[in-house]
Design an enzyme around this catalytic site. Structure first.
Site, PDB file in Angstrom:
ATOM      1  N   GLY A  46      -4.716   1.336   4.416  1.00 33.38           N
ATOM      2  CA  GLY A  46      -4.771   1.247   2.958  1.00 33.38           C
ATOM      3  C   GLY A  46      -4.397  -0.152   2.520  1.00 33.38           C
ATOM      4  N   GLN A  51      -1.065  -6.358  -3.417  1.00 28.08           N
ATOM      5  CA  GLN A  51      -0.737  -6.941  -2.099  1.00 28.08           C
ATOM      6  C   GLN A  51      -1.552  -8.210  -1.817  1.00 28.08           C
ATOM      7  OE1 GLN A  51      -1.113  -2.909  -0.023  1.00 28.08           O
ATOM      8  NE2 GLN A  51       0.496  -3.879   1.163  1.00 28.08           N
ATOM      9  N   CYS A  95       4.004  -0.859   6.235  1.00 30.44           N
ATOM     10  CA  CYS A  95       3.414  -1.533   5.077  1.00 30.44           C
ATOM     11  C   CYS A  95       2.964  -2.912   5.522  1.00 30.44           C
ATOM     12  CB  CYS A  95       4.455  -1.651   3.964  1.00 30.44           C
ATOM     13  SG  CYS A  95       3.818  -2.442   2.472  1.00 30.44           S
ATOM     14  N   LEU A  96       1.744  -3.283   5.139  1.00 36.29           N
ATOM     15  CA  LEU A  96       1.230  -4.595   5.534  1.00 36.29           C
ATOM     16  C   LEU A  96       2.012  -5.725   4.858  1.00 36.29           C
ATOM     17  CD1 LEU A  96      -2.608  -3.779   5.495  1.00 36.29           C
ATOM     18  CD2 LEU A  96      -1.079  -3.911   7.480  1.00 36.29           C
ATOM     19  N   HIS A 137       1.428   6.139  -1.167  1.00 31.40           N
ATOM     20  CA  HIS A 137       2.006   4.819  -0.828  1.00 31.40           C
ATOM     21  C   HIS A 137       1.271   3.724  -1.625  1.00 31.40           C
ATOM     22  CE1 HIS A 137       3.479   1.854   2.398  1.00 31.40           C
ATOM     23  NE2 HIS A 137       2.540   1.158   1.774  1.00 31.40           N
ATOM     24  N   GLU A 138      -0.061   3.834  -1.699  1.00 32.96           N
ATOM     25  CA  GLU A 138      -0.848   2.794  -2.400  1.00 32.96           C
ATOM     26  C   GLU A 138      -0.640   2.857  -3.909  1.00 32.96           C
ATOM     27  OE1 GLU A 138      -1.841   0.559  -0.557  1.00 32.96           O
ATOM     28  OE2 GLU A 138      -1.769   1.667   1.329  1.00 32.96           O
ATOM     29  N   HIS A 141       2.382   1.126  -4.812  1.00 33.74           N
ATOM     30  CA  HIS A 141       2.186  -0.336  -4.918  1.00 33.74           C
ATOM     31  C   HIS A 141       1.719  -0.715  -6.325  1.00 33.74           C
ATOM     32  CE1 HIS A 141       2.898  -2.160  -1.036  1.00 33.74           C
ATOM     33  NE2 HIS A 141       2.121  -1.306  -0.395  1.00 33.74           N
TER      34      HIS A 141
END
Ligand code: K1U
Ligand code: ZN
Length: 173
Positions: A46, A51, A95-96, A137-138, A141
């Site tokens: 994702g 981000q 998480c990226l 999660h997204e 963000h």
């Protein structure tokens, strides 16, 4: 298409609430394509627009785990959770924007989400398993929330310090 640099925590842009998308312009379509390419390259399942430094309510995801199965790239503008299950599930999230750090997070096991697709049509779907974890999660963000915000302050602080060190080291080379 191009791969975009992914912001690393701590960064003030990762703490901001993103703005709703009022029209799906060709520019936003290109951004969604770039985000998918960036997500697959990372690799990740994702990615949310903040981000990559864009404060718009847009996320992409593909949680197909089987490498033999067809991919399912999804693009969601203005996603909204319309229903969450009472049942909870725990998943070890990454998480990226917080590389190499993982922690268990408890969330609703099943969620219904409505959103606008790339062609402007309204969609609604129920997500479960990894898809449910990922879409929540997204969406977090998009609301300036990271998975470490669910952790105890000591653990969160320890991870934040590691990320500050990583960023200092990256800046040096
Ligand atoms: O939003 C992000 O930072 C992407 C993140 C999404 C996510 C992971 C785990 C639980 C919830 C949401 C990632 O993709 S981290 C990388 C990752 O999970 C992964 C990478 C390669 C293969 C499989 C998973
Ligand atoms: Zn993340």
């Amino acid at each position: 298409m191009s791969i975009k640099p992914i912001l690393i925590h701590p960064d003030p842009r990762l703490k901001k609430v993103a703005d709703p998308v009022s029209a799906i312009t060709p520019e936003l379509g290109r951004l969604a394509e770039d985000m998918l390419e960036t997500m697959y390259d990372a690799p990740g399942i994702g990615l949310a627009a903040p981000q990559v430094g864009v404060l718009s309510r847009l996320l992409v995801m593909d949680c197909v785990k089987d490498p033999e199965a067809a991919p399912r790239p999804m693009v969601l503008f203005n996603p909204q959770v319309t229903w969450s299950s009472e049942e909870r599930s725990v998943y070890e999230e990454g998480c990226l924007s917080i590389p190499e750090q993982y922690a268990e997070v408890e969330r609703p096991a099943v969620v219904r989400v409505k959103w606008l697709a790339l062609d402007g049509t309204e969609q609604e779907e129920e997500f479960s398993d990894l898809w449910a974890t990922c879409v929540q999660h997204e969406i977090d963000h998009l609301n300036g929330k990271l998975f470490i915000d669910y952790l105890k302050p000591m653990r969160r602080q320890m991870i934040t310090r590691k990320m500050q060190k990583l960023k200092r080291e990256k800046a040096r080379v």
